[in-house]
Structure formats: structure tokens, C-alpha cells
Scaffold this active site. Structure first.
Site, PDB file in Angstrom:
ATOM      1  CB  ILE A 171      -0.969   0.024   1.204  1.00 15.79           C
ATOM      2  CG1 ILE A 171      -0.201  -0.110   2.520  1.00 15.79           C
ATOM      3  CG2 ILE A 171      -2.024  -1.060   1.067  1.00 15.79           C
ATOM      4  CD1 ILE A 171      -1.086   0.027   3.760  1.00 15.79           C
ATOM      5  N   GLY A 177      12.121   1.514   1.401  1.00 13.04           N
ATOM      6  CA  GLY A 177      11.318   0.380   1.836  1.00 13.04           C
ATOM      7  C   GLY A 177       9.889   0.463   1.327  1.00 13.04           C
ATOM      8  CE  LYS A 194       6.428   3.598   8.450  1.00  7.72           C
ATOM      9  NZ  LYS A 194       6.748   4.882   9.147  1.00  7.72           N
ATOM     10  CG  ASP A 284       6.450  16.165   8.455  1.00  5.91           C
ATOM     11  OD1 ASP A 284       6.209  17.202   7.800  1.00  5.91           O
ATOM     12  OD2 ASP A 284       6.843  15.122   7.905  1.00  5.91           O
TER      13      ASP A 284
END
Length: 445
Positions: A171, A177, A194, A284
Site C-alpha cells: 500500500i 522500503g 512498514k 510534520d
């Protein structure tokens, strides 16, 4: 520097009117060693094009659009987020495209002492336990890598994750990665995995930073960290899976009503209040880092760039974040605190309103110049917004960060009272997904 200045398209008049803003905008790319652009650990898609993808206008979804399925209550969906499905099975969102310039950056001034949450312990002398001198000889890359690996082994689980999780669909994809959905073989629930290739991480210590913050940040509006493993030079981070994808898809593909925007802002503010009370700055906040569940869950993710404040260090100076969402004090390299997250929230509110943040069509350097020189950006069609929404934006976007309200104060703002029920976001998620899939089909043809 001249090449950067020429590419930024900052005009001669702008250079003369505000040379300090030009200087600050250029600083973060001037020295590749200390001010380089950093590829985030995982991005949605790698792309080199310069403009936002063109396509049909964003679908307008009425707040009264009937929902296609019977939805659980918010309380139920928050307690059992993994049970959410469409047609019996959770459907991963399509992978959208995003311009390179929407990636986050981390720049370290030469004279800065700023550091992430994780800090390598300093050597101590044997007499009184006081901190000893910092070694002057720089460590080799191999030594630095071994230090990171040793620290990672202290925070990850022992074992083979492939015996606990079965990878399914990709996804997300980045230079370092990928992100997959995976089936938890014990519980039968979907999770997000992840996978990060350590040797491709430009700042490996930030990975430790991300894990440590997620481990101690359990909240309804923060993506839950589940586990992590080291596997043959790869770090696997297991997190809860939110089938709605990122807020960016909804922002870029649909038109959000004020009630939708208020709902998102309220949930994000709840997460920020929690983090700020722990003296953690996210640094962020943007739509890419807000994940959605199909029953209305709204959660902050991506803690690689967050900062931990302390009684001894209550401010930061490092330029961190993504240019278009950066607060003026960050661009100016002034000391800043948690209120930078509230500025970014205000920019994200404009992003939800207009489909993109201010200055998105500008070069990142010019965007930083405009933030430094203009302060609060102009809001298109401001006269069409409700007074409460205008005031909320004005409060988030106060240029003087000492006068900017806190997350706790903004949670009391009357604009949030118009928030729609969170399950109403599902219609937007599905409309965005259909729009992205339709564009992908057209591209294939």
C-alpha cells in the site's frame, strides 16, 4: 547558491525587498552535508514530476449523502477498528501519486545542538560521574551503523515476524522500503507492516526516535504501534491498519465541507494536546501524516521527526517538516515550541479547504521565502467562509508564535462545534478512492 536562487524563481524585486527572507529560504539547501533534503522513511509513491497531477475537478460530496452501509458507532469503531470492512473484507486504498516536493526535510545547522528524542549516551569519567568530553574523532559509518543496530535491538522484539504475520498487499512504496497490509495469524486481524532497509536510511537514529515515541504514545487519535523486528538488515514496524488511507486522498480528490474540516481538526487537536502535554512536538503535521478509518477514525502517524522537550531544553531551532506547512519561526531559524504544530494544522485546514496548501505550485525555496516574508498566507474566497472558520484559521496562523493559542485552547474554539459525525467521512473516502482508481485505469489505457 546562485543556481538554487535562479531555480527558485524569486524575483529581483523580492530579493531587494526582503533579503533576509531569501537568505533563510536558501539556507536549508546551501550545504548538502548539513542542509540536505531527506527522503522520508516511507512515502506513498516515488515520482519526479514537478506539478500536481491534473484531472477532473474534485467531486463535491454533500454532507447529507446517504452512507452505503450500516456503520458502527464511533465508540465501537474506535474500540474495534480492525473489524471495519467493505463487502466482508478490508480493502487497502490505492497508492496515489504525490510530488517530490511534498516530502519532509530535516536540516541540521552546523552550530545546532538540536537532536531527536533518542540520544546516544555521552561517555562519563570514572571520578565523579560527570559528563566527559565529546570525542573529537568522527565515527565511521560502520561504527555509527553498529551503534544504531545495538540500540534497535534493545527496543525491538526477538523472533521471526514472518511466523506471526502474512504479508498481503503493498500500500506504499519509498526509496528505503515499503508498506504492506498483513494478516495477524493469531488474531486474524489486518495490520500495517512498514519495512525499512536500514542501509538506505539517511538518518538511522530517527528510526529509533519514531519507535520510542510510538511506544509511549497510546491515544485514540494516534496510530497504534504494535511491534517491531529486525530481519536481515530490515526493520519491520507493525502498526494498526486504517483502511481509509491518508487524508491526502480525500483532500486532493473531493471537496470537504466546513463540518468535515472541523471534525478532522478536532481529532488532530486531541492528539496534539496529548503529545504537547508530554512535551513532544510532532513537527510534520500535514494531510499525508493523517490516516483515516472507514468508520471515521482520524489518527496522526509518522513520528520520525518529532522532538522531545525538557526543562533544560524548552525550544528547538532545527528546520524540520515539509516546506509548505512550515511555521515562519521555523523558516527563520528562531527558537520554537509546540505551537509550530498549530501553524501546520492551520495550513492543513487550508489544504482541506482548497485541495492543496498555499504556495504549492511554487518551488520549495520560493515557498519558504514567501512564508518568511508574508507570514499568514492569503485564503482564497475568504468571504465565503463562516466567521467561526475564519477566526479558527486566524488563530492557528498567528505569526507571533508566542501569541498563537495552544492545542487545549483551540479545542474550545466554536468552529469545532460544527463538526459532522465522524462516520460521514466515509462517503468522502470512498469517493476519493473511486476517483483515484478511475485515473489509474485511464493511465493504463
Amino acid at each position: 547558491m546562485k543556481a538554487l536562487l535562479d531555480a527558485s524563481k524569486i524575483t529581483k524585486e523580492e530579493k531587494e525587498q526582503n533579503p533576509e527572507a531569501v537568505y533563510q529560504a536558501l539556507r536549508y539547501l546551501q550545504d548538502p552535508k548539513n542542509h540536505g533534503k531527506v527522503d522520508k522513511f516511507i512515502t506513498q509513491n516515488e515520482s519526479d514530476y514537478d506539478e500536481l497531477p491534473s484531472g477532473p475537478a474534485r467531486p463535491v460530496i454533500s454532507p447529507l449523502t446517504p452512507l452505503p452501509l450500516n456503520l458502527a458507532t464511533i465508540r465501537e469503531s474506535r474500540e474495534f477498528p480492525q473489524n471495519v470492512s467493505i463487502g466482508g473484507e478490508p480493502i487497502p486504498p490505492p497508492i496515489p501519486t504525490r510530488p517530490e516536493r511534498t516530502k519532509s526535510i530535516y536540516t541540521q545547522p552546523v552550530d545546532s545542538t538540536d537532536s531527536p528524542v533518542y540520544q546516544q549516551p555521552r561517555p562519563r569519567n570514572g571520578s565523579d560521574g560527570a559528563a566527559g568530553p565529546v570525542p573529537t574523532k568522527p565515527k565511521s559509518k560502520e561504527e555509527q551503523r553498529e551503534e544504531v543496530l545495538a540500540r534497535l535491538r534493545q527496543v525491538v522484539s526477538v523472533g521471526n515476524p514472518q511466523k506471526k504475520y502474512r504479508l498481503q498487499q503493498k500500500i506504499g512504496q519509498g526509496a528505503s522500503g515499503a508498506v504492506y497490509t498483513a494478516l495477524d495469524l493469531k488474531t486474524g486481524e489486518l495490520v500495517a507492516v512498514k519495512q525499512m532497509i536500514l542501509d538506505k536510511q539517511p538518518r538511522q537514529e530517527l528510526i529509533i526516535n519514531e519507535i520510542l515515541v510510538m511506544q509511549k504514545s497510546r491515544h485514540l487519535n494516534i496510530v497504534n504501534y504494535l511491534d517491531s523486528y529486525l530481519v536481515d538488515g530490515e526493520l519491520w514496524v507493525i502498526m494498526e491498519y486504517l483502511a481509509g488511507g491518508s487524508l491526502t486522498d480525500v483532500v486532493t480528490e473531493t471537496c470537504m465541507e466546513e463540518g468535515h474540516i472541523a471534525a478532522v481538526c478536532r481529532e488532530v487537536l486531541q492528539a496534539l494536546q496529548f503529545l504537547h502535554e508530554k512535551n513532544i512536538i510532532h513537527r510534520d503535521i500535514k494531510s499525508d501524516n493523517i490516516l483515516l478509518g472507514m468508520n471515521g477514525e482520524i489518527k496522526i502517524t509518522d513520528f520520525g521527526f518529532c522532538a522531545q522537550l525538557s526543562p533544560e531544553k524548552t525550544k528547538r531551532t532545527t528546520m524540520v517538516g515539509t516546506p509548505y506547512w512550515m511555521a515562519p519561526e521555523v523558516v527563520h531559524r528562531k527558537q520554537y515550541g509546540p505551537s509550530v504544530d498549530l501553524w501546520s494544522l492551520g495550513i492543513m485546514a487550508i489544504e482541506m479547504l482548497e485541495g492543496e496548501p498555499p504556495y504549492m505550485n511554487e518551488d520549495p525555496v520560493r515557498a519558504l521565502y514567501l512564508i518568511a516574508s508574508n507570514g499568514k498566507p492569503r485564503i482564497k474566497d475568504r468571504d465565503k467562509l463562516s466567521p467561526h472558520f475564519c477566526d479558527f484559521l486566524d488563530k492557528c496562523l498567528v505569526v507571533d508564535n508566542n501569541k498563537r493559542p495552544s492545542a487545549s485552547q483551540l479545542l474550545q474554539h466554536p468552529f469545532l462545534r460544527c463538526a459532522q459525525p465522524l462516520p460521514n467521512l466515509r462517503a468522502l473516502i470512498e469517493a476519493a478512492r473511486c476517483s483515484i482508481l478511475r485515473k489509474q485505469e485511464i493511465n493504463v489505457i
